[in-house]
Design a protein around this motif. Structure first.
Motif, PDB file in Angstrom:
ATOM      1  N   ASP A 308       0.826  -1.211   0.000  1.00  0.00           N
ATOM      2  CA  ASP A 308       0.000   0.000   0.000  1.00  0.00           C
ATOM      3  C   ASP A 308       0.855   1.254   0.000  1.00  0.00           C
ATOM      4  O   ASP A 308       0.402   2.324  -0.423  1.00  0.00           O
ATOM      5  N   GLU A 366      -6.254   1.721  -3.885  1.00  0.00           N
ATOM      6  CA  GLU A 366      -6.283   2.511  -5.116  1.00  0.00           C
ATOM      7  C   GLU A 366      -6.346   1.643  -6.381  1.00  0.00           C
ATOM      8  O   GLU A 366      -5.902   2.055  -7.453  1.00  0.00           O
ATOM      9  N   LYS A 390     -12.675  -7.456  -0.089  1.00  0.00           N
ATOM     10  CA  LYS A 390     -12.275  -6.056   0.055  1.00  0.00           C
ATOM     11  C   LYS A 390     -11.148  -5.933   1.071  1.00  0.00           C
ATOM     12  O   LYS A 390     -11.309  -6.259   2.243  1.00  0.00           O
ATOM     13  N   TRP A 391     -10.007  -5.428   0.596  1.00  0.00           N
ATOM     14  CA  TRP A 391      -8.885  -5.132   1.476  1.00  0.00           C
ATOM     15  C   TRP A 391      -8.803  -3.633   1.772  1.00  0.00           C
ATOM     16  O   TRP A 391      -8.374  -3.247   2.851  1.00  0.00           O
ATOM     17  N   SER A 392      -9.177  -2.825   0.789  1.00  0.00           N
ATOM     18  CA  SER A 392      -9.154  -1.373   0.954  1.00  0.00           C
ATOM     19  C   SER A 392     -10.307  -0.779   0.158  1.00  0.00           C
ATOM     20  O   SER A 392     -10.878  -1.440  -0.722  1.00  0.00           O
ATOM     21  N   GLU A 393     -10.622   0.464   0.449  1.00  0.00           N
ATOM     22  CA  GLU A 393     -11.680   1.155  -0.290  1.00  0.00           C
ATOM     23  C   GLU A 393     -11.203   1.456  -1.701  1.00  0.00           C
ATOM     24  O   GLU A 393     -10.247   2.198  -1.905  1.00  0.00           O
ATOM     25  N   ALA A 394     -11.844   0.847  -2.699  1.00  0.00           N
ATOM     26  CA  ALA A 394     -11.484   1.053  -4.097  1.00  0.00           C
ATOM     27  C   ALA A 394     -12.657   0.617  -4.967  1.00  0.00           C
ATOM     28  O   ALA A 394     -13.324  -0.372  -4.669  1.00  0.00           O
ATOM     29  N   PRO A 395     -12.917   1.330  -6.053  1.00  0.00           N
ATOM     30  CA  PRO A 395     -14.042   0.977  -6.923  1.00  0.00           C
ATOM     31  C   PRO A 395     -13.650  -0.105  -7.922  1.00  0.00           C
ATOM     32  O   PRO A 395     -12.474  -0.290  -8.246  1.00  0.00           O
ATOM     33  N   ASN A 415     -21.706  -7.510  -1.344  1.00  0.00           N
ATOM     34  CA  ASN A 415     -22.284  -6.563  -0.392  1.00  0.00           C
ATOM     35  C   ASN A 415     -23.395  -7.200   0.443  1.00  0.00           C
ATOM     36  O   ASN A 415     -23.577  -6.848   1.615  1.00  0.00           O
ATOM     37  N   THR A 421     -18.888  -3.986   5.011  1.00  0.00           N
ATOM     38  CA  THR A 421     -17.730  -3.592   4.194  1.00  0.00           C
ATOM     39  C   THR A 421     -18.108  -3.631   2.719  1.00  0.00           C
ATOM     40  O   THR A 421     -17.554  -4.412   1.945  1.00  0.00           O
ATOM     41  N   LEU A 423     -18.556  -2.843  -1.288  1.00  0.00           N
ATOM     42  CA  LEU A 423     -17.710  -2.409  -2.393  1.00  0.00           C
ATOM     43  C   LEU A 423     -18.481  -1.438  -3.275  1.00  0.00           C
ATOM     44  O   LEU A 423     -19.702  -1.552  -3.437  1.00  0.00           O
ATOM     45  N   ARG A 424     -17.748  -0.497  -3.899  1.00  0.00           N
ATOM     46  CA  ARG A 424     -18.351   0.496  -4.784  1.00  0.00           C
ATOM     47  C   ARG A 424     -18.211   0.072  -6.236  1.00  0.00           C
ATOM     48  O   ARG A 424     -17.144  -0.381  -6.666  1.00  0.00           O
TER      49      ARG A 424
END
Length: 474
Positions: A308, A366, A390-395, A415, A421, A423-424
């Motif tokens: 990261d 990212e 999901k490990w990090s916020e990312a679309p 989801n 948690t 995802l987008r």
């Protein structure tokens, strides 16, 4: 890009050459869309280039075949003169071939049969005991760093120093550094590298095709008591590493633990893992296409971006295309992504052991994953929501994927399973470099027939014998 009619790849390449496509729809309601390939006349130079594209050892990547086709494309060693085409059948010859000539000279290295990285210059087999030095033994290491004795601090002292020194000796033996403008290609159906750590590091324009990479194991795993709640064993040496390199095409290979798959051995209560990844694409690597490969019998399989905190080197890079690959009986990371714009389409993911399967796509820091028209064959006890982790916020974008024959919205499934948690949706980009896109239902059959090493047609030059007209020794 809209899919067109599924078509089995032709011998010598994923698909017969064509200059343009004309799409037409059937007038009958409910009929699938058809596509007709029309090849326009080619000039002599263009015809020669097309011919080379489908000659296995002088192949070049297609003009629209994934990220490696961008910004000038990937040609590997296709321009090599006869003095820089080598056929090798031993580890010593292979290492000599990759070191031959200056760093930028195009070269083709043809690998015949099985080559074991654990052999010395005379061809004698080497074992882990041959690398051990300074008094290292596994029983001694276990005794020194038993958590009940050592505690939770990082290992240090004579036995850890001995492990590090032993590991360096193994690394010096099994590492193979591939230079720029190189094609590394297996001859025929049975070319295999055992125990090798192949590094494409800080170079450009490399092609790797038609090889089986098997059992790259670590003789000296390190105990890390701070890894997770209970500590973990960490190993080194991926089968294939793309590190800080650009324009790389990895095509029609098989990557596997194979003969040396990790067993149920545990030390300090944790699995004693001796294998790292099958393929890592890291540290600013960029413009990579991974096509028609088989990844099998492994846990942590494919890593794109390894930290990261690597934004200074990775941001805006790690652009990778994965298409028409088969991932069979792998635990996770197929791939796990940080930073990169990664296009994954027309891959087949097969998990037969519910207990061994963790997830497929790891959504990391990212990252901008685009996952479309992939087919997942999962045990019935495994919910579709586990495909994404999901490990990090990312679309990400995920569309037209099938799970056990049924169309599934993978993001919605994740989801629903992980409401805390979510995802987008929306990766923020759309892939354009796609040479062929097949209907999702056709992917398992196509990949079964054509993915992996030994699936390309190989033709030796007429009248030259097994080594070929350009197959000199290094």
């Amino acid at each position: 890009m809209r899919p067109f009619r599924s078509r089995a790849p032709q011998p010598g390449g994923p698909q017969a050459p064509r200059a343009r496509r004309v799409r037409t729809a059937s007038a009958a309601a409910g009929c699938a869309a058809l596509a007709l390939a029309v090849t326009a006349p080619l000039s002599a130079p263009a015809a020669a280039a097309e011919s080379h594209r489908y000659s296995v050892d002088r192949a070049v990547l297609g003009a629209n075949d994934g990220w490696a086709a961008a910004e000038g494309g990937t040609t590997g060693g296709s321009a090599a003169d006869r003095r820089h085409v080598f056929t090798v059948d031993s580890w010593a010859e292979l290492r000599a071939a990759v070191a031959h000539g200056d760093a930028d000279t195009p070269r083709i290295i043809r690998i015949k049969g099985t080559i074991d990285a654990h052999t010395d210059a005379a061809g004698n087999a080497l074992a882990c005991d041959d690398y051990a030095t300074d008094g290292y033994t596994l029983p001694g290491y276990l005794a020194a760093y038993d958590p009940d004795v050592w505690g939770s601090a990082d290992p240090s002292g004579p036995m850890e120093d001995a492990r590090v020194a032993s590991a360096r000796r193994q690394a010096a033996q099994i590492r193979l550094d591939v230079g720029s403008n190189t094609t590394l290609v297996g001859v025929g159906r049975d070319a295999r590298l055992l125990g090798a750590n192949v590094q494409i590091r800080g170079v450009e324009n490399v092609i790797v095709r038609n090889l089986t990479f098997e059992d790259t194991f670590d003789c000296f795993p390190q105990w890390d008591p701070t890894d997770g709640a209970d500590g973990a064993w960490n190993s080194e040496y991926d089968n294939l590493v793309v590190y800080g390199s650009r324009h790389v095409w990895v095509d029609h290979n098989t990557l596997t633990d194979g003969r040396g798959a990790d067993d149920d051995t545990r030390h300090f209560g944790q699995p004693y893992q001796r294998h790292d990844g099958l393929l890592d694409i890291v540290r600013g690597a960029d413009l990579v296409t991974v096509s028609w490969n088989v990844f099998t019998d492994h846990d942590k399989t494919l890593l794109i971006g390894n930290s990261d905190g690597a934004g200074a080197t990775d941001r805006g890079k790690l652009r990778v295309t994965l298409h028409h690959n088969k991932f069979r009986d792998i635990g996770e990371r197929a791939p796990r992504v940080r930073f990169g714009q990664v296009d994954t389409y027309n891959n087949h993911y097969v998990a037969r052991d519910a207990d061994a399967y963790a997830y497929t796509f790891g959504i990391g820091f990212e990252s901008q994953l685009y996952a479309e028209k992939n087919y997942f064959s999962l045990p019935r006890s495994v919910p579709a929501g586990t495909v994404l982790k999901k490990w990090s916020e990312a679309p990400l974008t995920a569309g037209d994927n099938l799970v056990n024959g049924r169309k599934v919205d993978l993001i919605a499934a994740h989801n629903a399973l992980n409401p805390d948690t979510p995802l987008r949706s929306g990766a923020g980009w759309t892939p354009e470099l796609r040479d062929r896109v097949d209907a999702t239902w056709a992917v398992p059959g196509l990949v079964f027939l054509w993915a992996g090493a030994g699936k390309l047609a190989w033709h030796e030059p007429r009248g030259t014998g097994a080594r070929g007209a350009e197959g000199q020794r290094p």
